[in-house]
Design an enzyme around this catalytic site. Structure first.
Site, short mmCIF file in Angstrom:
data_model
loop_
_atom_site.label_atom_id
_atom_site.label_comp_id
_atom_site.label_asym_id
_atom_site.label_seq_id
_atom_site.Cartn_x
_atom_site.Cartn_y
_atom_site.Cartn_z
N HIS A 17 25.67 48.72 -128.70
CA HIS A 17 25.47 49.65 -129.80
C HIS A 17 24.02 50.09 -129.88
O HIS A 17 23.13 49.53 -129.23
CB HIS A 17 25.87 49.01 -131.13
CG HIS A 17 24.96 47.87 -131.53
ND1 HIS A 17 25.00 46.65 -130.90
CD2 HIS A 17 24.00 47.78 -132.46
CE1 HIS A 17 24.09 45.85 -131.44
NE2 HIS A 17 23.45 46.52 -132.39
N ASP B 203 21.34 50.76 -133.06
CA ASP B 203 21.31 50.46 -134.49
C ASP B 203 21.38 51.72 -135.35
O ASP B 203 20.67 52.70 -135.10
CB ASP B 203 20.03 49.68 -134.84
CG ASP B 203 20.05 48.28 -134.26
OD1 ASP B 203 21.15 47.72 -134.05
OD2 ASP B 203 18.95 47.75 -134.00
C1 OGA Z 1 20.24 43.65 -134.01
C2 OGA Z 1 21.07 43.14 -132.92
C3 OGA Z 1 20.91 41.59 -131.17
C4 OGA Z 1 20.67 40.14 -131.01
O1 OGA Z 1 19.55 42.85 -134.63
O2 OGA Z 1 20.24 44.85 -134.22
O3 OGA Z 1 21.92 43.82 -132.44
O4 OGA Z 1 20.54 39.73 -129.84
N1 OGA Z 1 20.73 41.95 -132.48
O5 OGA Z 1 20.64 39.42 -132.00
MN MN Z 2 21.62 45.90 -133.18
#
Ligand code: OGA
Ligand code: MN
Length: 282
Positions: free
Chosen positions: A107, A109
């Site tokens: 994804h 963000d």
């Molecule tokens: C985020 C996420 C990835 C992770 O914090 O946006 O997708 O490795 N984290 O924790």
């Molecule tokens: Mn993320």
């Protein structure tokens, strides 16, 4: 101007910045050089051995733009609503202090907002002895590697993004996170020129992109699946192995990421603070 060293982590995405304390003063010229290095590295910088108090992380992040306060309110750090906790820890009542799921799917963000996020800064306070890596993909490099007829086809397409999409995929229940109907879906071009570099960039992701407008469902699924498979080919991806004190800055306009949740059941704890910089209208 402070000097720092930039060490590429892969030919396509990611660089480590050595010799900069993000919690200390960073003058404007140094900050400008850092931003240039960030774009040069495909939108991914790693800073190791940082010691970032919440306020310092907020202040450094604010240099890039306004910060967002995440819709999942229960994961925000008390006293610092700009800090979203990504964590497997539980409080005394047994409640999760942060999001334990933290993006275990590809994804970008806040692609479900208009405008979507510019960047995220994730700072590791505790990491499991093994596992819990994060994958990052360069979506501009992925775009460049598409053949010209496909690029032409994509250039007129618009995709729909929706926060509830991933919740449905993983059947978490939309209600538990944000309540029903609180976040309307938004539209973004499938190919979005990067606001700073002008580089054409693929802007669709499996987590939040529901479909491409104007296509039959099977066509939309076929195109999106082709793009998702293409974009995460190993040559476009860097895998970050976390150490305590790592701060990783990614550009959500030109990268996707994926948390690897392979450490559940190992007893390992993973605890991180994220700040998210809001984007500006395209
Ligand atoms: C985020 C996420 C990835 C992770 O914090 O946006 O997708 O490795 N984290 O924790
Ligand atoms: Mn993320």
């Amino acid at each position: 101007m402070m000097s720092f060293e930039v060490r590429p982590l892969s030919p396509v995405i990611g660089a480590e910045v050595v010799g900069l304390d993000l919690g200390g003063p960073v003058d404007d010229a140094t900050f400008a050089a850092l931003r240039a290095a960030w774009f040069e590295a495909g939108g991914l910088l790693v800073f190791k051995e940082q010691s970032l108090a919440p306020q310092a992380q907020v202040e450094f992040s604010r240099r890039f733009g306004d910060l967002e306060v995440h819709v999942a309110k229960r994961y925000l750090l008390p006293g610092h609503p700009e800090i979203y906790r990504v964590s497997t820890k539980k409080d005394a009542q047994g409640k999760a202090v942060g999001n334990p799921e933290s993006g275990r799917y590809w994804h970008s963000d806040l692609s479900y907002l208009e405008p979507p996020a510019m960047a995220s800064l994730l700072y590791a306070l505790e990491v499991p002895p093994m596992g819990g890596d994060t994958l990052f993909a360069n979506m501009a490099a992925a775009y460049d590697a598409l053949s010209p007829p496909i690029r032409t086809m994509l250039s007129s397409m618009t995709a729909v993004h929706d926060y509830a999409h991933v919740l449905r995929l993983f059947s978490h229940g939309v209600r538990a996170h944000v309540g029903p109907g609180t976040l309307p879906s938004v539209r973004h071009p499938v190919v979005r020129p990067h606001q700073e570099t002008g580089r054409a960039t693929l802007y669709v992701n499996p987590g939040f992109t529901t479909h491409i407008e104007g296509l039959a469902r099977h066509e939309s699924d076929a195109v999106l699946n082709m793009l998702f498979e293409h974009a995460v080919r190993p040559e476009f991806v860097y895998r970050h192995r976390w150490s305590v004190g790592d701060a990783v800055l990614w550009d959500n306009r030109s990268t996707m990421h994926h948390a690897v949740h392979d450490f559940y059941g190992t007893g390992g704890v993973r605890h991180m603070h994220r700040t998210t910089i809001m984007g500006t209208a395209q």
